[in-house]
Design a protein around this motif. Structure first.
Motif, PDB file in Angstrom:
ATOM      1  N   LEU A 129     -14.372   6.699 -12.280  1.00  0.00           N
ATOM      2  CA  LEU A 129     -12.971   6.639 -12.857  1.00  0.00           C
ATOM      3  C   LEU A 129     -11.672   6.268 -12.550  1.00  0.00           C
ATOM      4  N   ILE A 130     -11.349   6.695 -11.004  1.00  0.00           N
ATOM      5  CA  ILE A 130      -9.892   6.714 -10.075  1.00  0.00           C
ATOM      6  C   ILE A 130     -10.167   5.001  -9.279  1.00  0.00           C
ATOM      7  N   ASP A 131      -8.956   4.505  -9.482  1.00  0.00           N
ATOM      8  CA  ASP A 131      -8.881   3.214  -8.249  1.00  0.00           C
ATOM      9  C   ASP A 131      -7.116   3.276  -7.704  1.00  0.00           C
ATOM     10  N   GLY A 132      -6.777   4.234  -7.939  1.00  0.00           N
ATOM     11  CA  GLY A 132      -5.897   4.413  -6.387  1.00  0.00           C
ATOM     12  C   GLY A 132      -4.916   6.277  -6.322  1.00  0.00           C
ATOM     13  N   VAL A 133      -4.353   6.057  -5.201  1.00  0.00           N
ATOM     14  CA  VAL A 133      -3.687   7.037  -5.313  1.00  0.00           C
ATOM     15  C   VAL A 133      -2.469   7.426  -4.516  1.00  0.00           C
ATOM     16  N   THR A 134      -1.664   7.499  -4.706  1.00  0.00           N
ATOM     17  CA  THR A 134       0.330   7.524  -4.349  1.00  0.00           C
ATOM     18  C   THR A 134      -0.020   9.040  -3.646  1.00  0.00           C
ATOM     19  N   THR A 135       1.350   9.205  -2.594  1.00  0.00           N
ATOM     20  CA  THR A 135       1.026  10.088  -2.131  1.00  0.00           C
ATOM     21  C   THR A 135       3.015   9.987  -2.056  1.00  0.00           C
ATOM     22  N   ASN A 136       3.838  10.784  -1.460  1.00  0.00           N
ATOM     23  CA  ASN A 136       5.102  11.103  -0.950  1.00  0.00           C
ATOM     24  C   ASN A 136       5.238  12.187   0.339  1.00  0.00           C
ATOM     25  N   VAL A 190       3.470  -3.925  -2.427  1.00  0.00           N
ATOM     26  CA  VAL A 190       5.141  -2.571  -2.416  1.00  0.00           C
ATOM     27  C   VAL A 190       5.060  -2.003  -3.744  1.00  0.00           C
ATOM     28  N   ASN A 191       5.263  -0.753  -3.159  1.00  0.00           N
ATOM     29  CA  ASN A 191       5.722  -0.051  -4.648  1.00  0.00           C
ATOM     30  C   ASN A 191       6.985   0.981  -4.509  1.00  0.00           C
ATOM     31  N   VAL A 192       8.290   0.440  -5.986  1.00  0.00           N
ATOM     32  CA  VAL A 192       9.168   0.891  -5.064  1.00  0.00           C
ATOM     33  C   VAL A 192       9.409   2.045  -6.133  1.00  0.00           C
ATOM     34  N   THR A 193       9.582   3.004  -5.850  1.00  0.00           N
ATOM     35  CA  THR A 193       9.927   4.555  -5.993  1.00  0.00           C
ATOM     36  C   THR A 193      10.678   4.946  -6.528  1.00  0.00           C
ATOM     37  N   LYS A 208       5.041   2.684  -0.105  1.00  0.00           N
ATOM     38  CA  LYS A 208       6.297   2.550  -0.998  1.00  0.00           C
ATOM     39  C   LYS A 208       7.139   2.645  -0.506  1.00  0.00           C
ATOM     40  N   VAL A 209       8.421   2.001  -0.831  1.00  0.00           N
ATOM     41  CA  VAL A 209       9.970   2.364  -0.084  1.00  0.00           C
ATOM     42  C   VAL A 209      10.834   2.713  -1.620  1.00  0.00           C
ATOM     43  N   PRO A 210      11.538   2.957  -1.000  1.00  0.00           N
ATOM     44  CA  PRO A 210      12.828   3.436  -1.799  1.00  0.00           C
ATOM     45  C   PRO A 210      14.024   2.837  -2.951  1.00  0.00           C
ATOM     46  N   CYS A 211      14.112   3.157  -4.308  1.00  0.00           N
ATOM     47  CA  CYS A 211      15.311   2.025  -4.394  1.00  0.00           C
ATOM     48  C   CYS A 211      16.384   2.298  -4.242  1.00  0.00           C
ATOM     49  N   THR A 212      16.449   1.467  -2.933  1.00  0.00           N
ATOM     50  CA  THR A 212      17.965   1.222  -2.624  1.00  0.00           C
ATOM     51  C   THR A 212      17.961   0.015  -1.641  1.00  0.00           C
ATOM     52  N   LYS A 258     -11.566   4.404   4.361  1.00  0.00           N
ATOM     53  CA  LYS A 258     -13.093   4.731   4.300  1.00  0.00           C
ATOM     54  C   LYS A 258     -14.063   6.008   3.886  1.00  0.00           C
ATOM     55  N   GLU A 259     -13.405   7.324   3.087  1.00  0.00           N
ATOM     56  CA  GLU A 259     -14.150   7.475   2.276  1.00  0.00           C
ATOM     57  C   GLU A 259     -14.206   7.046   0.480  1.00  0.00           C
ATOM     58  N   CYS A 260     -13.356   6.645   0.530  1.00  0.00           N
ATOM     59  CA  CYS A 260     -13.710   6.248  -1.071  1.00  0.00           C
ATOM     60  C   CYS A 260     -12.750   4.514  -1.320  1.00  0.00           C
ATOM     61  N   PRO A 261     -13.902   3.876  -0.955  1.00  0.00           N
ATOM     62  CA  PRO A 261     -13.627   2.528  -0.781  1.00  0.00           C
ATOM     63  C   PRO A 261     -13.322   1.524  -1.730  1.00  0.00           C
ATOM     64  N   ASN A 262     -13.647   1.843  -2.779  1.00  0.00           N
ATOM     65  CA  ASN A 262     -13.043   1.263  -4.059  1.00  0.00           C
ATOM     66  C   ASN A 262     -12.089   1.295  -4.493  1.00  0.00           C
ATOM     67  N   LEU A 263     -11.095   2.255  -3.859  1.00  0.00           N
ATOM     68  CA  LEU A 263      -9.739   2.477  -4.279  1.00  0.00           C
ATOM     69  C   LEU A 263      -8.891   0.911  -4.018  1.00  0.00           C
ATOM     70  N   ILE A 264      -8.745   0.775  -5.345  1.00  0.00           N
ATOM     71  CA  ILE A 264      -7.419  -0.335  -4.774  1.00  0.00           C
ATOM     72  C   ILE A 264      -6.264  -0.305  -4.224  1.00  0.00           C
ATOM     73  N   SER A 265      -5.771   0.859  -4.418  1.00  0.00           N
ATOM     74  CA  SER A 265      -4.463   0.386  -3.717  1.00  0.00           C
ATOM     75  C   SER A 265      -4.113   2.382  -2.651  1.00  0.00           C
ATOM     76  N   VAL A 266      -3.590   2.564  -2.284  1.00  0.00           N
ATOM     77  CA  VAL A 266      -2.947   3.694  -1.486  1.00  0.00           C
ATOM     78  C   VAL A 266      -1.650   4.018  -1.265  1.00  0.00           C
ATOM     79  N   SER A 267      -0.543   4.350  -1.725  1.00  0.00           N
ATOM     80  CA  SER A 267       0.177   4.591  -1.607  1.00  0.00           C
ATOM     81  C   SER A 267       1.158   5.222  -0.175  1.00  0.00           C
ATOM     82  N   THR A 268       1.302   4.404   0.208  1.00  0.00           N
ATOM     83  CA  THR A 268       2.230   4.944   1.662  1.00  0.00           C
ATOM     84  C   THR A 268       3.556   5.044   1.868  1.00  0.00           C
ATOM     85  N   GLU A 269       4.510   6.379   1.998  1.00  0.00           N
ATOM     86  CA  GLU A 269       5.923   5.642   1.375  1.00  0.00           C
ATOM     87  C   GLU A 269       5.975   5.824   3.002  1.00  0.00           C
TER      88      GLU A 269
END
Ligand code: G3P
Length: 218
Positions: free
Chosen positions: A21-28, A106-109, A85-89, A48-59
């Motif tokens: 049921l999990i599509d993606g991951v966000t980190t900060n 890109v994920n604007v955070t 993942k970029v800040p809203c500046t 590698k371990e969760c190959p079906n993830l469509i998005s992994v946010s790296t800030e």
């Protein structure tokens, strides 16, 4: 509708990912610090371990757009799911525009207003992350913010997706999806609470007892 997990704890992610049921991951940076590992290692293991993830946010954490783009290059080769993942500046939005034009997700955070969400969309963001819990902590409604961004995006026909973040309970998760978030990122503890209901448990107990009594009759 997409479900993301807001954590850098790879074993927690694997457990939830195994539900399908999990599509993606966000980190900060805070979540990375808590994980005791580097962002690169966490992202690399996840892809590698969760190959079906469509998005992994790296800030990325930097002062200038050029530095952000340079940092982004570290993570991009890991795979297509990598979402910078970029800040809203102003510098974050400049980086967003350049990376988006290159086809990078890109994920604007740290979004707290409709104006910020509109600029992020203008810069080609794939996702914008309004921080629901932190709005509520500061005495304005995070849910109303999601609704207002969704309305503005609908009027302007923006394709940027609303990724609601900083969630503190299941009730808010449901409302974010109802009011226009295509995606909600949540701590694993909230994900595991989503399916649970006292009436479901009580109903199951009764069905189990009745099933056993019926079996005895038969
Ligand atoms: O994804 C952003 C989120 O991690 C922030 O959550 O609980 O620190 O406001 P919180």
């Amino acid at each position: 509708m997409k479900i993301f997990l807001d954590t850098a704890d790879v074993s927690e992610i694997q457990k939830a990912y195994s539900t399908g049921l999990i599509d993606g991951v966000t980190t900060n940076p805070t979540l990375i610090l808590r994980s005791g590992d580097t962002l690169y290692n966490v992202a690399s293991r996840l892809l590698k371990e969760c190959p079906n993830l469509i998005s992994v946010s790296t800030e990325v954490v930097a002062e200038t757009a050029d530095e952000m783009i340079e940092q982004a290059k570290t993570y991009q080769p890991l795979g297509e799911a990598i979402t910078i993942k970029v800040p809203c500046t102003i510098e974050g939005l400049k980086a967003c525009k350049i990376l988006s034009d290159q086809g990078v997700k890109v994920n604007v955070t740290l979004i707290f207003s409709v104006a910020q969400a509109l600029l992020a969309a203008k810069a080609g963001a794939t996702y914008v992350s309004p921080f629901i819990g932190r709005c509520n902590d500061n005495s304005f409604s995070g849910i109303e913010l999601v609704r207002a961004i969704a309305n503005a995006y609908s009027v302007q026909m923006c394709t940027t997706e609303i990724l609601a973040a900083s969630l503190r309970d299941v009730h808010h998760v449901s409302r974010c999806y109802t009011y226009g978030a295509s995606t909600v990122t949540m701590p694993p503890s909230i994900f595991w609470k989503m399916y649970d209901h006292v009436l479901t448990r009580e109903g199951l107990d009764q069905f189990q007892k009745d099933w056993e009594s019926a079996t005895l009759l038969g």
